[in-house]
Each structure stands twice: as C-alpha cells, then as structure tokens.
Motif scaffolding. Structure first.
Motif, PDB file in Angstrom:
ATOM      1  N   SER A 157       0.832  -1.213   0.000  1.00 33.93           N
ATOM      2  CA  SER A 157       0.000   0.000   0.000  1.00 33.93           C
ATOM      3  C   SER A 157       0.860   1.255   0.000  1.00 33.93           C
ATOM      4  O   SER A 157       0.613   2.198  -0.760  1.00 33.93           O
ATOM      5  N   LEU A 158       1.892   1.277   0.850  1.00 34.30           N
ATOM      6  CA  LEU A 158       2.762   2.461   0.949  1.00 34.30           C
ATOM      7  C   LEU A 158       3.543   2.676  -0.340  1.00 34.30           C
ATOM      8  O   LEU A 158       3.660   3.807  -0.841  1.00 34.30           O
ATOM      9  N   LEU A 159       4.100   1.614  -0.890  1.00 30.19           N
ATOM     10  CA  LEU A 159       4.893   1.735  -2.120  1.00 30.19           C
ATOM     11  C   LEU A 159       4.009   2.132  -3.303  1.00 30.19           C
ATOM     12  O   LEU A 159       4.438   2.914  -4.163  1.00 30.19           O
ATOM     13  N   THR A 160       2.790   1.604  -3.350  1.00 32.23           N
ATOM     14  CA  THR A 160       1.885   1.971  -4.444  1.00 32.23           C
ATOM     15  C   THR A 160       1.581   3.459  -4.411  1.00 32.23           C
ATOM     16  O   THR A 160       1.583   4.137  -5.449  1.00 32.23           O
ATOM     17  N   ARG A 161       1.320   3.977  -3.211  1.00 30.66           N
ATOM     18  CA  ARG A 161       1.037   5.419  -3.108  1.00 30.66           C
ATOM     19  C   ARG A 161       2.267   6.239  -3.474  1.00 30.66           C
ATOM     20  O   ARG A 161       2.145   7.284  -4.131  1.00 30.66           O
ATOM     21  N   SER A 162       3.451   5.783  -3.091  1.00 29.67           N
ATOM     22  CA  SER A 162       4.682   6.483  -3.449  1.00 29.67           C
ATOM     23  C   SER A 162       4.849   6.534  -4.965  1.00 29.67           C
ATOM     24  O   SER A 162       5.164   7.588  -5.538  1.00 29.67           O
ATOM     25  N   ALA A 163       4.614   5.397  -5.623  1.00 24.82           N
ATOM     26  CA  ALA A 163       4.739   5.357  -7.087  1.00 24.82           C
ATOM     27  C   ALA A 163       3.722   6.293  -7.740  1.00 24.82           C
ATOM     28  O   ALA A 163       4.034   6.968  -8.729  1.00 24.82           O
ATOM     29  N   GLU A 164       2.513   6.336  -7.191  1.00 19.13           N
ATOM     30  CA  GLU A 164       1.481   7.225  -7.749  1.00 19.13           C
ATOM     31  C   GLU A 164       1.913   8.698  -7.668  1.00 19.13           C
ATOM     32  O   GLU A 164       1.749   9.469  -8.620  1.00 19.13           O
ATOM     33  N   ILE A 165       2.467   9.089  -6.522  1.00 17.75           N
ATOM     34  CA  ILE A 165       2.867  10.493  -6.355  1.00 17.75           C
ATOM     35  C   ILE A 165       4.023  10.815  -7.294  1.00 17.75           C
ATOM     36  O   ILE A 165       4.036  11.866  -7.954  1.00 17.75           O
ATOM     37  N   PHE A 166       5.014   9.916  -7.379  1.00 18.96           N
ATOM     38  CA  PHE A 166       6.120  10.159  -8.308  1.00 18.96           C
ATOM     39  C   PHE A 166       5.590  10.270  -9.737  1.00 18.96           C
ATOM     40  O   PHE A 166       6.086  11.081 -10.533  1.00 18.96           O
ATOM     41  N   GLY A 167       4.598   9.462 -10.070  1.00 23.75           N
ATOM     42  CA  GLY A 167       4.004   9.556 -11.397  1.00 23.75           C
ATOM     43  C   GLY A 167       3.317  10.883 -11.629  1.00 23.75           C
ATOM     44  O   GLY A 167       3.448  11.498 -12.697  1.00 23.75           O
ATOM     45  N   GLU A 168       2.568  11.346 -10.614  1.00 20.81           N
ATOM     46  CA  GLU A 168       1.911  12.648 -10.725  1.00 20.81           C
ATOM     47  C   GLU A 168       2.920  13.777 -10.902  1.00 20.81           C
ATOM     48  O   GLU A 168       2.649  14.768 -11.590  1.00 20.81           O
ATOM     49  N   LEU A 169       4.091  13.624 -10.260  1.00 19.73           N
ATOM     50  CA  LEU A 169       5.142  14.637 -10.368  1.00 19.73           C
ATOM     51  C   LEU A 169       5.965  14.494 -11.653  1.00 19.73           C
ATOM     52  O   LEU A 169       6.823  15.328 -11.937  1.00 19.73           O
ATOM     53  N   ARG A 170       5.707  13.408 -12.395  1.00 20.93           N
ATOM     54  CA  ARG A 170       6.454  13.089 -13.610  1.00 20.93           C
ATOM     55  C   ARG A 170       7.931  12.828 -13.327  1.00 20.93           C
ATOM     56  O   ARG A 170       8.792  13.111 -14.137  1.00 20.93           O
ATOM     57  N   PHE A 171       8.190  12.251 -12.171  1.00 23.02           N
ATOM     58  CA  PHE A 171       9.525  11.768 -11.814  1.00 23.02           C
ATOM     59  C   PHE A 171       9.592  10.305 -12.270  1.00 23.02           C
ATOM     60  O   PHE A 171       9.465   9.378 -11.477  1.00 23.02           O
ATOM     61  N   THR A 172       9.753  10.119 -13.577  1.00 24.39           N
ATOM     62  CA  THR A 172       9.630   8.787 -14.163  1.00 24.39           C
ATOM     63  C   THR A 172      10.661   7.811 -13.589  1.00 24.39           C
ATOM     64  O   THR A 172      10.339   6.663 -13.265  1.00 24.39           O
ATOM     65  N   GLU A 173      11.909   8.276 -13.464  1.00 21.55           N
ATOM     66  CA  GLU A 173      12.975   7.397 -12.970  1.00 21.55           C
ATOM     67  C   GLU A 173      12.666   6.921 -11.557  1.00 21.55           C
ATOM     68  O   GLU A 173      12.814   5.738 -11.235  1.00 21.55           O
ATOM     69  N   LYS A 174      12.211   7.832 -10.708  1.00 17.05           N
ATOM     70  CA  LYS A 174      11.893   7.466  -9.324  1.00 17.05           C
ATOM     71  C   LYS A 174      10.702   6.515  -9.275  1.00 17.05           C
ATOM     72  O   LYS A 174      10.672   5.560  -8.494  1.00 17.05           O
ATOM     73  N   ARG A 175       9.699   6.775 -10.117  1.00 18.71           N
ATOM     74  CA  ARG A 175       8.533   5.895 -10.129  1.00 18.71           C
ATOM     75  C   ARG A 175       8.933   4.482 -10.540  1.00 18.71           C
ATOM     76  O   ARG A 175       8.475   3.495  -9.946  1.00 18.71           O
ATOM     77  N   ASN A 176       9.805   4.375 -11.536  1.00 16.04           N
ATOM     78  CA  ASN A 176      10.259   3.048 -11.973  1.00 16.04           C
ATOM     79  C   ASN A 176      10.995   2.315 -10.859  1.00 16.04           C
ATOM     80  O   ASN A 176      10.846   1.098 -10.692  1.00 16.04           O
ATOM     81  N   GLU A 177      11.782   3.068 -10.071  1.00 14.48           N
ATOM     82  CA  GLU A 177      12.501   2.441  -8.962  1.00 14.48           C
ATOM     83  C   GLU A 177      11.532   1.873  -7.930  1.00 14.48           C
ATOM     84  O   GLU A 177      11.726   0.774  -7.399  1.00 14.48           O
ATOM     85  N   VAL A 178      10.483   2.620  -7.635  1.00 12.50           N
ATOM     86  CA  VAL A 178       9.502   2.142  -6.654  1.00 12.50           C
ATOM     87  C   VAL A 178       8.758   0.935  -7.203  1.00 12.50           C
ATOM     88  O   VAL A 178       8.453  -0.015  -6.463  1.00 12.50           O
ATOM     89  N   GLU A 179       8.452   0.947  -8.493  1.00 13.30           N
ATOM     90  CA  GLU A 179       7.755  -0.202  -9.077  1.00 13.30           C
ATOM     91  C   GLU A 179       8.621  -1.463  -9.009  1.00 13.30           C
ATOM     92  O   GLU A 179       8.105  -2.577  -8.843  1.00 13.30           O
ATOM     93  N   LEU A 180       9.943  -1.297  -9.105  1.00 12.18           N
ATOM     94  CA  LEU A 180      10.836  -2.446  -8.903  1.00 12.18           C
ATOM     95  C   LEU A 180      10.756  -2.947  -7.464  1.00 12.18           C
ATOM     96  O   LEU A 180      10.819  -4.153  -7.212  1.00 12.18           O
ATOM     97  N   ASP A 181      10.650  -1.999  -6.504  1.00 15.02           N
ATOM     98  CA  ASP A 181      10.479  -2.411  -5.111  1.00 15.02           C
ATOM     99  C   ASP A 181       9.204  -3.242  -4.952  1.00 15.02           C
ATOM    100  O   ASP A 181       9.187  -4.230  -4.211  1.00 15.02           O
ATOM    101  N   LEU A 182       8.136  -2.845  -5.654  1.00 14.14           N
ATOM    102  CA  LEU A 182       6.880  -3.597  -5.580  1.00 14.14           C
ATOM    103  C   LEU A 182       7.044  -4.999  -6.146  1.00 14.14           C
ATOM    104  O   LEU A 182       6.516  -5.975  -5.596  1.00 14.14           O
ATOM    105  N   VAL A 183       7.771  -5.091  -7.265  1.00 17.32           N
ATOM    106  CA  VAL A 183       8.020  -6.414  -7.851  1.00 17.32           C
ATOM    107  C   VAL A 183       8.775  -7.287  -6.862  1.00 17.32           C
ATOM    108  O   VAL A 183       8.511  -8.483  -6.714  1.00 17.32           O
ATOM    109  N   GLY A 184       9.722  -6.683  -6.130  1.00 15.19           N
ATOM    110  CA  GLY A 184      10.519  -7.440  -5.175  1.00 15.19           C
ATOM    111  C   GLY A 184       9.709  -7.992  -4.012  1.00 15.19           C
ATOM    112  O   GLY A 184      10.151  -8.917  -3.323  1.00 15.19           O
ATOM    113  N   LEU A 185       8.509  -7.443  -3.763  1.00 11.83           N
ATOM    114  CA  LEU A 185       7.672  -7.963  -2.679  1.00 11.83           C
ATOM    115  C   LEU A 185       7.080  -9.315  -3.025  1.00 11.83           C
ATOM    116  O   LEU A 185       6.632 -10.061  -2.150  1.00 11.83           O
ATOM    117  N   GLY A 186       7.078  -9.631  -4.346  1.00 13.23           N
ATOM    118  CA  GLY A 186       6.513 -10.901  -4.777  1.00 13.23           C
ATOM    119  C   GLY A 186       5.013 -10.854  -4.944  1.00 13.23           C
ATOM    120  O   GLY A 186       4.377  -9.838  -4.802  1.00 13.23           O
TER     121      GLY A 186
END
Length: 952
Positions: free
Chosen positions: A923-952
């Motif tokens: 839940s926390l990582l999803t919200r972080s990725a959403e905010i980075f996306g809204e800010l158009r911080f594409t690189e940061k959003r991609n990093e968070v999405e990798l963290d989500l993948v790592g959760l399994g």
C-alpha cells in the motif's frame, strides 16, 4: 435534511440527532452517533475550542500559539501546532468535520447547525425578526430557547486565558438574550410571573443596571412600589461601594417615575396590528409625476440583482434606499430603470421621480437643483420654492411623507449630494446608481452590479443580431464576449456595429479586438464609446490615484498585490491600500479577495487595463521602466523573506545584484506567516513577473526571481514551472553574458528543471556552473555545486561523494550558510555509516539533525529524520526506523510536500516489507509510485515499481 430553525426545536435537534454535534456553551463536548468523543485535554481542546469560537473564519497559527502558550511560546511552537492540528484531524475524522488549511492558518469546516453557538445566534436572529413583525410571544420563545443552550460557562475548564476571555463574551450574549426576553415578557403584562426569575438574576449579576430596572418595573406593576424603591436603593449602594459610581440615567429616571407614580409605567395594552386601507388614500387628487426614462427593450439577465433590489425596496417600514454600484458600462442605469418600471404601478402608485445627477460628467446636478425639479413635478409653483436647500428638502420630505413614491437618482458620487433627496415617508423607495462605493447613507442597501455571465452575454448578442447569426459562429461568439470582458456597454457597441454590417462575420470582429493596443478604438459606435465612459472616471479621481492607475496597467500578472501601487510610485507609506482605494471606489479596479495577510488582492477588467496602458503611454511612459523595476524588486524582497522563513535563514541560494524594494515590514510579517501558502497563491503572478523581466531585458532581475522561487518549486515538485522559467531566462542570460546569473540558474534548477535529463547531461551542466563560480571566486556558489555533485555522481563512488561534501562543508562554513552545512552533514554522516565508519557517521548525522531542529524548517528536519530512519533500517532496528520515518512523514504531510511524501512513503514501505508486513508495504509503495508519477519523476517511479516487484 432541512436545517431551517423555525419553531424553537433546535435544542431537541441537538439532543436527538444521530449526527455529530459540537458544544462549547458549557464544557467542550463533541457528541457523535455512538456517544461522546474523547478530545484530550490541553492543546487539543484549546485548538478545537478556538476553531469553534471562530467558526466559519480562519484561525491563524499565531493566534493558536498565543492561545496555547500566551506569553512564552517555545521555538518549536509552530511545528507543535501543526502536529496538534494533524492529530485533531484524525480525532474528528469519524464526525465528518474537516480542518482545512487556509492562509494564514486553519478553519474548521462543519455544518453550522451542528454547533450550539451557531444555533444560539440563529435563534437570537429569528427572535429579533419576529419582534420586528410584532410576533412578540414567538420572539420570547426563541430568546428562551437560545439562552437554554448554555449548560455552564462557555468552554468551562479550558486552560487558556485568552480563550477564556473570548468565552466570556459569549456568556455576555447569554445574559443579553435573557434581558431581551424579559423585556418582552414585561411588555406582554407578565410582570407577576417573572419577578422571581429576575430577582434571582439580580442576585447573580448585582451590577447589571438593565436587570435591576426590569426588576423595579415588575415590582411596581405588581403593586409593590416600596419593594421597587428598595431594589433601587440596594443597587445604588452596591454601585457606589464597588465602583464609586452613581446609577445610570435609566435607573435614576425610573426611581423618579416610581416615586411620582408616572402613568407611563403602567402595563401596556394588548398588542394591536396596524392596518392600512386604500380607501381615502392621500394620493387622491394629487399630481402624479411619471419621470422614468423608457425601459431597455433588449434588457438581459440580472435576475439576482433584480431580486435583491426588489427586496431592498419592499422590505421594512421606513423609506428604503438601495444603491446599485459598479464599473462604467456595466449596466447600472438600465437595471435601475428596469426595476423601477416593474414596481411602479403596483407599489408606487403616487408616482416616480427621476434625476440624472451627472456626477461623473463634469457638470454634476446639485441637490438644490434636483429638489427644485422634484418640487415642481410635485405641483409646487416655482415662485413658492424657497432658495435655501434645507427649506426645499423640508417641503420635499413633507410632500412625500404620506405618499408611495419611487425616486431614482442616477449617476451619483457623493453622500452630501444625496442626503437632501432622500424622503422620510414609509411608503417611498429610492434607487441610486453610482460608480463609487456610497457607504455613508443611513440604512442604505448596497448592491454590486457585475459583468454579464457567458449565457447572458450570448443572449444579448442573439437578441440584437438574431439567434441564427450567433449560432452560426458559436466559438466566435464566445471569443467575442471574452474579448470585451462581458461588459454590457462593450457588448452593445459590438452588437450595434455588427448589426449595421450584416455581411460581417463575428470572427472578423474578434480579429479586430485581438490587438489590445487598438481594442478601445473598435469599441465605439455613434454616441456609445467605452473609452469615453472610462475617461470620465479617470478624470474624476485625484492625480496621485490616476498616476497609480496608469502605472498599474504596466504589470502583466493576472492579479495585483496590495503593495504594487506603492512600489510603482516609490511610496513608503505604511498602508499602501490607501493608494488604490480611490480606484476601487471608482470601480476602476476590483477587489477579488484577500492575501495571506488579509489585505486586498486586486484585478483589472480587461478593457480597463487597456485604457490604463493607453493613458500610461501618453503620460508616464518615461517612468514606466523604473516603476516596473521597483515592482520586480518588491517580489525579490518578498522571496528573500519567504526563503528565510522556510529555511530558518538566508540559506541554500545565491542572491543577485538587482535592487530590492521593501513592502511594509508589518505587512510582510503577516503575509509570510505561512510562506508556502503565499507562494502557492502567487504562482501565476511570479511566473508573469519573470516573463515581464525577460521581455524588458532585465536579466539580473529575471534570474534572481527564478532562483528565489526555486526552493518552493523544488519542494512542491512543480517541475513544469521550473522548466518553463528556465527556458525563458537562460537565452537572455547567455545573450547578456551574465555568467554568474546563468550558473546560479543552473544550480537552482538542478533538482527540478534538470531532474528528468540523463545524469551525464546533468553533471555536465552543473560542472559548467562550477567552472564559472571558480573563475569568479564565488565560494558560496562553489559549495552549492559541490553539494549537488555529491548527489549526482555514481552512487558507488562513496569516497568521492564524501570528499565533495567535505569541500562543500568548508565553503558553507566560510559563508555562514547553516542550511548548506546541515545538508552536507546529513549526507556525509549517511555515507560514512554506509562506508563502515558508523561512529563518525552517526555523529555527523546527529550534528545535521541538530542544525535542522534549530532552523525551524520542518522539511529540513524531515530530511534528517528520513536519513536516520534509513540507517536504523540497515541496523535492523525496524521499530525505531518506522518511528523516525513516521515523524518525518507527519512533517511533510503538514507542509503538503508531495516530493517529501513520495520519498518517505517509499522508505516506510521498504521497512514494512523487510518486517514481513507485505500488505502494508504494498500500500505504501503503491502510493509512493502514484505520487512520483503525478510529479512526472519517471525514474523514481520506476525504482519504486521495482520495489513492488521485489515484494513478490
């Protein structure tokens, strides 16, 4: 659910409703569907009490600090208030009430009927209205219900001296309500029934003379003259002993009346309604003037204004006066005449008087002349009209005293011109039109006439040109009404010109109006001209206000702050609004709201701004550039102050050599109580300020404003704004070879404007700035660049990054930039810890945390806490890591800092993931990725999405 309060059942509503109610008329309580909510005593109760006392108003942070700490607030008071409000938001969340952030503080948003103090005021207002209608028994019931809402002293038990003083004012309202109700009871002949109640109240409030007078009157009417005189004697002795004062005139007169058995003290007769009949009406056989101008056949819109004007004229017992106010050409006169015709026959059968007072046309009609015209119309022979204006006014009032007449006074300017023309008869009405705010007329209702709506503007075009012609070019029609700012006079001129040229399309007229330099030339047809209408107002104001008006036209922003006129004129007065008020009064500029200091914010109508610029080019063009430079200097001064408040000092930025212009200090202090709120409100103005500086070739001003603004843009994640400003200013700096300005611009844009570019390109640009600063010997600039490079170089180059921080730290120490020192220490400590030197790393991080706490900058403190949380995570101290990160999140959430929130949510998500709390982490990582996306911080959003993948 209907919340109208019409029968005194408001108390039952409060007791029985399952919805949440707030009570402050007694101990502070919040009653919800499931019973009382627990509000912790101390700060939470004080803050909630303040919000309830000031319901529907903003309570500033400074007010809350004063209420909580009174004389000795701690350095962290603002942060503690913010945290307190955040906790209170959570407590009140189940109730549906919200605490909104509005400069310079907060406002409780809750339906007023849920608050007992509001119910009390509503009941009191109803009582007063019922009493005015003669419905005294119902009025007494309302007063009784209002006073019954108190369950004890207001906000009983709250430990705040200033708030207790405010609560005492509400308690004073309670006893005033009781006194008003007792007065009605006495008028209704219930003197025997209320003696006991009044006697108890006099014991409780022995020095209240109104209560004692009511007791004396009740006793006397009950045949107890001696007791009434004894009540006076006891009261007099108390007043002399306690205050050293004799009783007031009311009590002394009442004693004399009781001694002499004055018949006026007898109980009144039963209330009787007064009725009027038309039989034998005094208008019979009299002259009935019908002076109204003809109605406008194509009158459009104004439903709300017509309703308000009708109500103002027909409600009440005395002669009713309504003032229609608005800018030139807005349609005041047409509206007044339309309403006069609508009401004439039914409500004013004795006639209608009309006079164009010509107040703005150079030859105003005096009250003496207007009275002469009116008296002749009323049948007074010319030879019988006296010369003296007061004598004329006396005859005029006498003639209208028993008539039902409407008086229309068009184009007025001064109260002194109007007062002799106001009738006193209860059946008369007066409509006044004016370009000025006429607030000195007793009992007058002021009604603002605004521009037409989109719908009404299109309807006006259709009525003149025909619906087919307008519907054939719908986009052009909308563009046309926008081009003239929905001003009725301009629309009539445009319609008349198009009607005279049936082969012209609406698009052709839009194109003619596109050039603002010649727009006023196009808005002329026959005797109708917008320029002439505006010139009358321009010529009618004093020279200083006229010059301010012309210079204000030079500004490009969508709104005008209150200090701008003073900057344009280089005027140092403490209240710059005095320069603009004559323009507001003449409707040459509008107040559209207030700023964070609760001072007016102004805006020009488009055509009025065109006229101001036209006059500026004719009369003040040689002073224009210097005036604009001073306004730019004002923005720079305010940005300097805002950054000092945000960071705790003059830190983390370079200043240029552009001269500052300082608005009044007290104003700035109030304005920047919440600098983020002020900067948010001024986004559009600051952007236009930069564009204007570029257009004027003021390169030093341009980069200085952008650099001063960049801290806010970076913290709020407004990357597009920064990109736009960087792109506008960079070419000018290179053209002017302003090397330091360009380097400072690059440094300031690094986190925002260049955030989406590749690291190599970013490093190259920052190194370009470093070379410039080194060549210029600018220590501060070099330190800023070195600290930035520590973030940009490869993350694996830990020693290189530490070395850059050490170099930057020495520079920051040399120039005294504590903010820069704090940033270096926090990153150095973090990197040393990661590199194995845990002891030194934690020590440096602790130094950085200490500087952050001392700065008063919540975001700086949040950054330090975030680093501490990350290191605690690496030490597997997950609970302590979460504690640091949650505290950091509270700080950035209070600031509404999206960048900070996205970063900290990611770190919190990582901690939860490592701790095995997968659902919370996701839940926390999803919200972080959403905010980075809204800010158009594409690189940061991609990093968070990798963290989500790592959760399994």
């Amino acid at each position: 659910m209907d919340r109208s309060l019409a029968s005194g059942g408001e108390i039952d509503t409060l007791r029985a409703s399952p919805e949440t109610h707030f009570r402050l008329l007694g101990p502070l309580k919040v009653i919800g569907p499931n019973g009382p909510l627990i509000i912790p005593s101390g700060r939470q109760q004080i803050v909630l009490g303040a919000f309830l006392v000031e319901l529907e108003r903003v309570v500033s942070i400074d007010q809350l600090i004063d209420l909580i700490w009174e004389y000795d607030p701690p350095n962290t008071a603002r942060t503690q208030v913010q945290i307190c409000v955040s906790l209170l938001r959570r407590l009140l969340a189940p109730t549906g009430a919200e605490i909104a952030t509005h400069a310079p503080g907060y406002q409780l948003v809750v339906e007023p009927w849920r608050v007992d103090a509001h119910v009390q005021r509503n009941l009191a207002n109803e009582a007063a209205a019922l009493l005015k209608e003669g419905r005294r028994e119902e009025a007494a019931d309302r007063y009784r219900a209002a006073a019954a809402l108190w369950t004890g002293p207001t906000l009983n038990g709250l430990g705040s001296g200033p708030l207790r003083a405010r609560a005492a004012q509400l308690d004073e309202e309670r006893i005033s309500l009781i006194e008003s109700r007792l007065e009605i009871e006495l008028d209704l002949g219930r003197h025997r029934q209320v003696i006991g109640e009044i006697g108890a109240l006099v014991e409780e409030y022995p020095l209240r003379e109104r209560l004692r007078a009511q007791l004396m009157l009740a006793l006397y009417r009950s045949g107890r003259q001696a007791d009434a005189l004894n009540a006076y004697r006891v009261g007099r002795e108390l007043l002399v002993e306690e205050l050293g004062l004799e009783p007031g005139e009311e009590l002394r007169d009442l004693e004399s009346a009781v001694l002499s058995a004055d018949p006026a003290l007898r109980a009144p007769e039963t209330w009787r309604e007064k009725t009027l009949t038309m039989a034998g009406h005094p208008s019979a056989g009299r002259s009935v003037p019908r002076q109204l101008p003809s109605d406008t056949s194509d009158f459009i819109g104004r439903k709300h204004v017509i309703t308000d004007l009708r109500n103002a004229l027909l409600e009440g017992e005395a002669a009713n006066v309504a003032v229609l106010m608005g800018r030139p050409g807005v349609g005041k006169s047409a509206t007044a005449v339309r309403v006069a015709h609508l009401l004439a026959d039914e409500h004013y059968p004795d006639g209608q008087l009309y006079c164009d007072l010509r107040a703005t046309r150079g030859t105003p009609v005096s009250a003496t002349t207007a009275l002469s015209r009116f008296l002749r119309a009323l049948g007074v022979p010319a030879q019988a009209i006296p010369e003296d204006v007061d004598e004329r006014a006396a005859i005029y009032r006498e003639l209208l005293a028993t008539r039902r007449m409407l008086v229309v006074l068009d184009d007025a300017a001064l109260e002194s011109q109007l007062l002799p023309l106001l009738p006193a008869g209860p059946g008369c009405g007066v409509v006044i039109t004016s370009r000025y705010f006429l607030t000195g007329l007793p009992g007058a209702t002021s009604i603002q006439v605004e521009n037409l709506t989109d719908e009404a503007s299109i309807a006006l075009l259709s009525q003149v040109l025909g619906a087919d012609r307008v519907s054939a070019e719908p986009e052009a029609a909308r563009a046309l009404v926008r081009a003239v700012g929905h001003l009725p006079l301009a629309l009539r001129i445009v319609s008349a010109r198009l009607a005279a040229r049936p082969r012209w399309g609406l698009t052709a007229m839009v194109e003619r109006l596109a050039d603002e330099r010649h727009r006023l030339d196009e808005l002329a047809h026959g005797d109708m001209t917008v320029r002439a209408s505006l010139s009358l107002s321009h010529e009618g104001i004093d020279p200083l206000a006229a010059r301010a008006f012309r210079l204000l036209g030079a500004l490009e922003g969508p709104t005008v702050p209150m200090w701008a006129a003073a900057a344009l004129l280089d005027d140092s007065r403490p209240f710059p609004t005095d320069l603009v008020e004559p323009l507001v009064n003449a409707h040459m500029i509008d107040i559209i709201g207030v700023d964070s200091a609760n001072e007016p914010v102004y805006r020009f109508h488009e055509l009025v701004r065109d006229y101001a610029r036209e006059q500026l080019a004719r009369q003040d063009v040689v002073h224009r550039r210097d005036a604009v430079a001073r306004v730019l200097g004002g923005w720079l001064s305010l940005l300097d102050s805002a950054n000092q408040v945000m960071t705790g000092g003059d830190y983390l930025r370079l200043r240029g050599n552009a001269p500052r212009w300082n608005p009044p200090k007290q104003y700035v202090s109030r304005l920047l109580t919440d600098p983020y709120c002020w900067l948010e409100a001024e986004r559009a103005n600051i952007k236009h300020t930069v564009f204007q500086a570029v257009a004027e070739g003021m390169d030093e001003h341009a980069w200085d404003v952008v650099v001063g603004y960049s801290l806010f843009l970076g913290r709020k994640g407004y990357t597009e704004d920064m990109d736009e400003l960087f792109a506008a200013v960079e070419p000018l700096l290179r053209e002017r070879e302003n090397r330091r300005g360009l380097a400072a611009l690059i440094v300031s844009a690094q986190d925002a404007s260049l955030a989406q570019r590749g690291s190599l390109e970013r490093i190259a640009r920052v190194n370009e700035a470093l070379d410039v600063f080194a060549d210029l010997g600018d220590t501060h600039g070099q330190a800023l660049v070195q600290r930035q490079l520590a973030d940009l170089v490869d993350k694996q180059e830990v020693r290189t990054r530490i070395h850059l921080c050490e170099q930057a730290l020495q520079g920051f120490i040399k120039v005294g930039d504590l903010g820069g020192q704090r940033r270096c220490l926090i990153l150095m400590g973090y990197l040393r810890f990661r590199d194995g030197d845990e002891k030194r790393g934690m020590a440096e991080l602790g130094q950085g945390l200490s500087l952050a706490e001392k700065s008063g900058d919540p975001r700086a403190l949040a950054q330090a806490l975030r680093k501490m949380g990350v290191l605690e995570k690496e030490r597997t101290e997950y609970d302590r890591a979460s504690e640091h990160l949650e505290r950091a999140y509270t700080l950035v959430d209070t600031l509404d800092d999206p960048v900070g929130k996205a970063i900290i949510l990611r770190e919190l998500g990582r901690v939860q993931g490592i701790s095995g709390r997968t659902a919370q982490a996701r839940s926390l990582l999803t919200r972080s990725a959403e905010i980075f996306g809204e800010l158009r911080f594409t690189e940061k959003r991609n990093e968070v999405e990798l963290d989500l993948v790592g959760l399994g």
